[in-house]
Design a protein around this motif. Structure first.
Motif, mmCIF file in Angstrom:
data_model
loop_
_atom_site.group_PDB
_atom_site.id
_atom_site.type_symbol
_atom_site.label_atom_id
_atom_site.label_comp_id
_atom_site.label_asym_id
_atom_site.label_seq_id
_atom_site.Cartn_x
_atom_site.Cartn_y
_atom_site.Cartn_z
ATOM 1 N N SER A 76 0.837 -1.209 0.000
ATOM 2 C CA SER A 76 0.000 0.000 0.000
ATOM 3 C C SER A 76 0.870 1.258 0.000
ATOM 4 N N VAL A 77 1.991 1.198 0.741
ATOM 5 C CA VAL A 77 2.908 2.355 0.772
ATOM 6 C C VAL A 77 3.485 2.608 -0.617
ATOM 7 N N ILE A 78 3.885 1.541 -1.295
ATOM 8 C CA ILE A 78 4.432 1.691 -2.656
ATOM 9 C C ILE A 78 3.380 2.282 -3.587
ATOM 10 N N SER A 79 2.153 1.791 -3.504
ATOM 11 C CA SER A 79 1.074 2.320 -4.340
ATOM 12 C C SER A 79 0.793 3.778 -4.018
ATOM 13 N N ASN A 80 0.827 4.124 -2.718
ATOM 14 C CA ASN A 80 0.583 5.508 -2.318
ATOM 15 C C ASN A 80 1.701 6.425 -2.815
ATOM 16 N N ASN A 81 2.947 5.952 -2.707
ATOM 17 C CA ASN A 81 4.070 6.763 -3.212
ATOM 18 C C ASN A 81 3.956 6.992 -4.717
ATOM 19 N N LEU A 82 3.510 5.964 -5.438
ATOM 20 C CA LEU A 82 3.331 6.108 -6.871
ATOM 21 C C LEU A 82 2.246 7.140 -7.183
ATOM 22 N N ASN A 83 1.161 7.121 -6.405
ATOM 23 C CA ASN A 83 0.095 8.105 -6.618
ATOM 24 C C ASN A 83 0.579 9.520 -6.354
ATOM 25 N N ILE A 84 1.416 9.685 -5.332
ATOM 26 C CA ILE A 84 1.954 11.017 -5.019
ATOM 27 C C ILE A 84 2.841 11.516 -6.157
ATOM 28 N N VAL A 85 3.681 10.620 -6.673
ATOM 29 C CA VAL A 85 4.558 11.005 -7.785
ATOM 30 C C VAL A 85 3.740 11.382 -9.017
ATOM 31 N N MET A 86 2.722 10.585 -9.322
ATOM 32 C CA MET A 86 1.877 10.871 -10.485
ATOM 33 C C MET A 86 1.132 12.193 -10.308
ATOM 34 N N LYS A 87 0.682 12.464 -9.074
ATOM 35 C CA LYS A 87 0.006 13.728 -8.812
ATOM 36 C C LYS A 87 0.947 14.907 -9.026
ATOM 37 N N SER A 88 2.184 14.776 -8.534
ATOM 38 C CA SER A 88 3.163 15.861 -8.708
ATOM 39 C C SER A 88 3.463 16.091 -10.184
ATOM 40 N N LEU A 89 3.612 15.001 -10.932
ATOM 41 C CA LEU A 89 3.877 15.140 -12.361
ATOM 42 C C LEU A 89 2.688 15.780 -13.083
ATOM 43 N N ALA A 90 1.464 15.433 -12.662
ATOM 44 C CA ALA A 90 0.278 16.034 -13.275
ATOM 45 C C ALA A 90 0.230 17.538 -13.014
ATOM 46 N N ILE A 91 0.585 17.938 -11.783
ATOM 47 C CA ILE A 91 0.595 19.376 -11.446
ATOM 48 C C ILE A 91 1.631 20.107 -12.288
ATOM 49 N N VAL A 92 2.822 19.512 -12.396
ATOM 50 C CA VAL A 92 3.870 20.142 -13.213
ATOM 51 C C VAL A 92 3.412 20.255 -14.663
ATOM 52 N N ASN A 93 2.759 19.234 -15.161
ATOM 53 C CA ASN A 93 2.277 19.237 -16.544
ATOM 54 C C ASN A 93 1.233 20.341 -16.768
ATOM 55 N N ILE A 94 0.339 20.518 -15.779
ATOM 56 C CA ILE A 94 -0.684 21.562 -15.894
ATOM 57 C C ILE A 94 -0.050 22.941 -15.884
ATOM 58 N N ILE A 95 0.930 23.140 -15.006
ATOM 59 C CA ILE A 95 1.606 24.448 -14.931
ATOM 60 C C ILE A 95 2.340 24.751 -16.231
ATOM 61 N N LEU A 96 2.998 23.751 -16.808
ATOM 62 C CA LEU A 96 3.726 23.970 -18.053
ATOM 63 C C LEU A 96 2.797 24.194 -19.241
ATOM 64 N N MET A 97 1.563 23.742 -19.139
ATOM 65 C CA MET A 97 0.626 23.945 -20.240
ATOM 66 C C MET A 97 0.232 25.411 -20.403
ATOM 67 N N ILE A 98 0.254 26.183 -19.294
ATOM 68 C CA ILE A 98 -0.179 27.595 -19.365
ATOM 69 C C ILE A 98 0.734 28.413 -20.284
ATOM 70 N N PRO A 99 2.070 28.439 -20.048
ATOM 71 C CA PRO A 99 2.919 29.188 -21.003
ATOM 72 C C PRO A 99 2.914 28.560 -22.396
#
Length: 326
Positions: free
Chosen positions: A240-263
């Protein structure tokens, strides 16, 4: 390797010839040892094959001239993939001697050979077998404690950093516990059968010793089951910890992707071949860069506000659930 031992007083010593009430100790058996056991001691080759089969289960049977008992004993071998496992151990009771056969040396045989077992009388074959079974239960308990200690050390390492190596080690320990539980169960069946067999002729004090061995075996079974449940829960928790860590990483990457989409969107507009505002200015490039950075910064603030709002909602929901339970 075959060794012949006799009891001199309270000490077991080696001898060169097989005499009355001797103990034939065969361990780390080679092909030459098998031939000698067949010809010199009259043991059936089928029985030797069964004892040397790593998957052979515990059993007891009476043949012409001897009684054969097969139990399973724990073995520790750090050179193998699974360090803790069990092997068959054959005890063959002849009228005038005892033969034990094992594919790998183990602590039970070593303790007997090195005179670490008190009250062992080789002339009394039933007592000898019961002492072997009692020592086997003790070795199981000791191996289980060491196995649990190893599991705790691996868990401490995993709490710092989840690595594949430690997870594989936990899986290996889980397999060892499965082997232990299966072997202890099969030994338990042998002990229960020994209570009913007439040809063993157990005396009253031997019946008491047999009951003590059964209790020790039950303790080993309960401990193995508890450790297995704990280890299973631990592996599920780390999964469960591994799955949770993966979700956190994917969430961070999604946020970075959204921020980069604006410029990216802003630059895409000014890359089209259509008239756009301020495209003929002298400082239009600098203005677009500044505007893109400001828009990205504003996007970060909005995402943080949204995330904080969701976290507050979850906390309030948990508080309400706690109040309702109380």
């Amino acid at each position: 390797m075959i060794s012949i031992r006799v009891q001199s007083g309270n000490v077991i010593v080696k001898t060169d010839k097989a005499v009355k009430d001797c103990w034939i100790d065969a361990r780390d058996v080679t092909q030459e040892d098998i031939i000698r056991l067949e010809k010199e001691f009259g043991i059936l080759p089928e029985l030797l094959t069964d004892i040397l089969d790593v998957d052979e289960q515990a059993r007891i049977e009476k043949e012409d001239g001897y009684i054969a008992i097969i139990i399973r004993l724990p073995v520790l071998d750090t050179a193998t993939e699974i360090a803790y496992f069990t092997v068959p151990f054959g005890i063959i009771l002849f009228p005038d001697k005892i033969v034990t056969i094992c594919q790998k040396a183990n602590d039970v045989v070593l303790d007997v050979a090195h005179n670490k077992m008190r009250g062992l009388v080789m002339r009394n074959q039933s007592s000898f077998v019961l002492n072997i079974l009692s020592r086997a239960a003790f070795i199981f308990l000791r191996a289980l404690k060491q196995l649990n200690k190893d599991a705790n050390q691996i868990e401490q390492t995993l709490q710092k950093s989840v690595q594949n190596k430690e997870l594989v080690q936990l899986l290996s320990l889980q397999k060892s516990l499965v082997y232990f539980i299966t072997s202890i169960k099969s030994n338990e069946l042998i002990l229960e059968k020994m209570q009913k067999l007439p040809y063993l002729r157990l005396k009253e004090e031997e019946q008491d010793l047999l009951e003590d061995v059964i209790i020790e075996n039950i303790q080993a079974m309960e401990m193995a089951s508890i450790y297995s449940s704990i280890l299973t829960g631990t592996m599920d928790a780390f999964a469960s910890v591994i799955s949770n860590n993966l979700n956190i990483v994917m969430k961070s990457l999604a946020i970075v992707n959204i921020i980069l989409m604006i410029p990216t969107v802003i630059y895409s507009f000014y890359g089209m071949n259509v008239p756009l505002p301020l495209q003929d200015g002298n400082h239009v490039t600098i203005g677009i860069v500044i505007f893109s950075l400001l828009a990205a910064f504003l996007g970060v603030i909005l995402l943080n506000l949204y995330s904080g709002k969701k976290i507050r909602k979850l906390r309030n929901a948990k508080k309400r659930e706690g109040l309702l339970k109380n």
